[in-house]
Design a protein around this motif. Structure first.
Motif, mmCIF file in Angstrom:
data_model
loop_
_atom_site.group_PDB
_atom_site.id
_atom_site.type_symbol
_atom_site.label_atom_id
_atom_site.label_comp_id
_atom_site.label_asym_id
_atom_site.label_seq_id
_atom_site.Cartn_x
_atom_site.Cartn_y
_atom_site.Cartn_z
ATOM 1 N N SER A 1 32.748 57.191 34.489
ATOM 2 C CA SER A 1 34.269 57.003 34.796
ATOM 3 C C SER A 1 34.904 57.821 33.567
ATOM 4 O O SER A 1 35.794 58.357 33.751
ATOM 5 N N ARG B 1 38.502 60.578 33.625
ATOM 6 C CA ARG B 1 39.485 60.911 32.712
ATOM 7 C C ARG B 1 39.533 61.633 32.352
ATOM 8 O O ARG B 1 41.429 62.398 32.215
ATOM 9 N N LEU C 1 41.318 60.955 38.887
ATOM 10 C CA LEU C 1 39.467 60.860 39.974
ATOM 11 C C LEU C 1 39.745 61.644 40.995
ATOM 12 O O LEU C 1 38.236 61.918 40.866
ATOM 13 N N LEU D 1 33.907 53.993 40.360
ATOM 14 C CA LEU D 1 35.389 54.643 40.487
ATOM 15 C C LEU D 1 36.444 53.105 40.383
ATOM 16 O O LEU D 1 37.340 53.158 39.526
ATOM 17 N N LEU D 2 35.860 52.182 40.593
ATOM 18 C CA LEU D 2 35.631 50.700 39.967
ATOM 19 C C LEU D 2 36.288 50.840 38.556
ATOM 20 O O LEU D 2 37.205 50.584 38.058
ATOM 21 N N TYR E 1 37.056 53.640 36.429
ATOM 22 C CA TYR E 1 37.921 54.092 36.188
ATOM 23 C C TYR E 1 39.113 53.782 36.309
ATOM 24 O O TYR E 1 40.388 53.271 35.733
ATOM 25 N N LEU E 2 39.465 52.605 37.405
ATOM 26 C CA LEU E 2 40.446 52.306 37.300
ATOM 27 C C LEU E 2 40.957 50.913 36.575
ATOM 28 O O LEU E 2 42.440 50.208 36.168
ATOM 29 N N ASN F 1 43.324 51.119 33.205
ATOM 30 C CA ASN F 1 44.781 50.788 33.933
ATOM 31 C C ASN F 1 45.591 50.868 32.402
ATOM 32 O O ASN F 1 45.247 50.633 30.936
#
Length: 512
Positions: free
Chosen positions: A349, A353, A357, A457-458, A460-461, A465
């Protein structure tokens, strides 16, 4: 017993974090959203006069601890004049002095303010005054005062209601001859407060005049308005002398107290004062630092905001790693999703950055696929573990270099950032994928690969944020809450969601 210990520990961690965050928000006014600016007010007083070439002094009242406002900065422009600022009872006085100034002169006083409250200014602090002596009124005025004050006393209960009823009578009653006589004798019209104070002295109520200016944007020549204050034995109560209403508007900047003139001069010609007001915007963190200074608190000194900007930028990323780790714990221990390694998705993740993504996911799949192919080739060479890993790292570097060169020729700028992928992370991921392939087969390797990509993916989100990044950086004590949740999940021994689906076909046998 162990469960109780964990729950108490988690409760202490969460309560401590919430208490500290609440204090920072309510007292220091640190924002809960990524807002970088707060409204501030620049107030400038300019003093113009003509110097005569003789020793000159200019005394000017300046605000002192104005209610509803925090003073962010204060500046005196003295030019060739000497400057001293003294406190006199409830006021501050700035005094400029010059030996032999000559010609047109201009002095400036500037103050930067932040309005803390939208509530009206109803009371003010100050020294407890002495009770005034009853003035010697003329006979006809004394009769009228006694009559009016007797009527007011009958309709009031304390100092506050007495003052309000009196002011309302003086402002609105046009039928009473006694009120008309007092209004004419004491010249109680418009902004005249001195006469009202003489009437209040008849019942020995301490009173004073306070001068204030309304804070509004774009005002070039603001006027000071008089406000009446009476003392009830504990504090000063503010009244509008023109209407009798209790309190002054929240945007009123109280400048000074007393019957003296705003400006006193000696050795110069006629002086003129002009007050201008302009709205500006202030960094909220600068405001918080100022409030901490006023409270004599060193919280902001030990804040991340006190670090150099380069170090702050590093911690903006590092502080989000525990959140990514919490996501991994949830997905592995509660959902039951398998990944390559325990915290490998968090590191991936972080790599997303740098590449964004979608492009990062594509590069991840591409590098893992190519790396696995070469890793299986190295397996046929019967290499030892450490040389094999070193060879994989070399191949990863060559692959990243090749993708960057190809992207540059194709005009794909995103491909250039692939070099920022951690080489060791990619090498270890390739090694882990190959081991899973050999031990559990290709389907399990693909399954864990997809799980790793989904958890990354989760992560990273969540980790990037904007709101969460702001909250964790400004309120790092929130990581105590993350720690508490992680500890609770560490005691979770129930079924995982994947296991519920897996064993849903098992039903208890019916008793015959």
């Amino acid at each position: 017993m162990k469960d109780l210990h964990i729950r108490v520990l988690v409760l202490i961690l969460c309560a401590s974090a919430i208490a500290l965050v609440s204090w920072k928000v309510t007292v220091l006014e640190l924002p809960l959203t990524p807002s970088a600016e707060a409204t501030a007010w620049n107030v400038e007083a300019r003093i113009d006069f003509e110097a005569r070439g003789v020793p000159a002094t200019i005394e000017f009242f300046v605000p002192q601890d104005p209610p509803n406002f925090t003073v962010i900065d204060e500046d005196f422009v003295a030019g060739d004049y000497g400057l001293s600022v003294d406190r006199q009872r409830d006021n501050r006085i700035a005094m400029w002095s010059g030996r032999r100034p000559r010609g047109p002169q201009a002095l400036y006083y500037r103050i930067l303010l932040h309005q803390d409250s939208d509530e009206p200014i109803v009371t003010r602090a100050g020294r407890k005054p002495l009770f005034p002596k009853t003035p010697d009124y003329p006979d006809d005025i004394e009769v009228a005062i006694n009559a009016v004050l007797g009527e007011v006393r009958a309709h009031s209960a304390d100092v506050a209601t007495f003052t309000r009823v009196l002011l309302e009578r003086l402002a609105t009653d046009r039928s009473s001859e006694n009120v008309k006589l007092l209004r004419d004798h004491f010249n109680i019209e418009g902004s005249q407060v001195g006469g009202i104070r003489q009437i209040l002295a008849g019942v020995r109520i301490p009173s004073r005049i306070t001068w204030g200016v309304r804070i509004r944007d774009g005002v070039r020549a603001a006027d000071l308005e008089p406000w009446l204050e009476v003392h009830n034995g504990n504090e000063w109560l503010v009244f509008n002398p023109r209407s009798g209403e209790r309190g002054a508007p929240a945007e009123t900047l109280f400048w000074y107290t007393g019957s003296d003139a705003l400006l006193e001069t000696n050795g110069i010609g006629q002086a003129r004062t002009q007050i201008a007001i302009r709205r500006s915007f202030l960094d909220v963190y600068q405001l918080a630092e100022k409030k901490a200074d006023l409270l004599e608190s060193r919280v902001m000194d030990f804040s991340l905001l006190a670090l150099p900007l380069q170090t702050q930028n590093v911690y903006r990323v590092l502080l989000m790693v525990p959140l990514g780790a919490l996501i991994v714990v949830l997905m592995r221990n509660v959902v039951g999703m398998n990944t390559y390694g325990t915290f490998m998705p968090v590191l991936i993740s972080l790599a997303f950055r740098e590449t964004n993504l979608l492009w990062g996911m594509f590069l991840f799949v591409l590098l893992i696929s190519l790396g696995l192919s070469i890793r299986f080739y190295f397996e046929k060479l019967k290499l030892l573990l450490v040389p094999r890993l070193a060879s994989v790292v070399t191949v990863v570097v060559l692959l990243m270099m090749g993708i960057s060169v190809l992207s540059a020729n194709l005009g794909l700028q995103r491909g250039l950032s692939v070099a920022l992928f951690p080489m060791v992370i990619m090498a270890m991921t390739i090694e882990r994928a190959s081991i899973v392939w050999e031990e559990n087969g290709a389907p399990e390797a693909f399954r864990q690969g997809l799980g790793t990509l989904f958890v990354a993916l989760l992560g990273y989100l969540v980790m990037f944020n904007e709101v969460l990044q702001h909250l964790i950086f400004v309120f790092p004590e929130l990581l105590l809450v993350v720690l508490g949740l992680t500890l609770l999940l560490g005691r979770y021994t129930g079924y995982r969601l994947s296991e519920l689906r897996r064993f849903r076909s098992f039903e208890p046998a019916e008793t015959k």
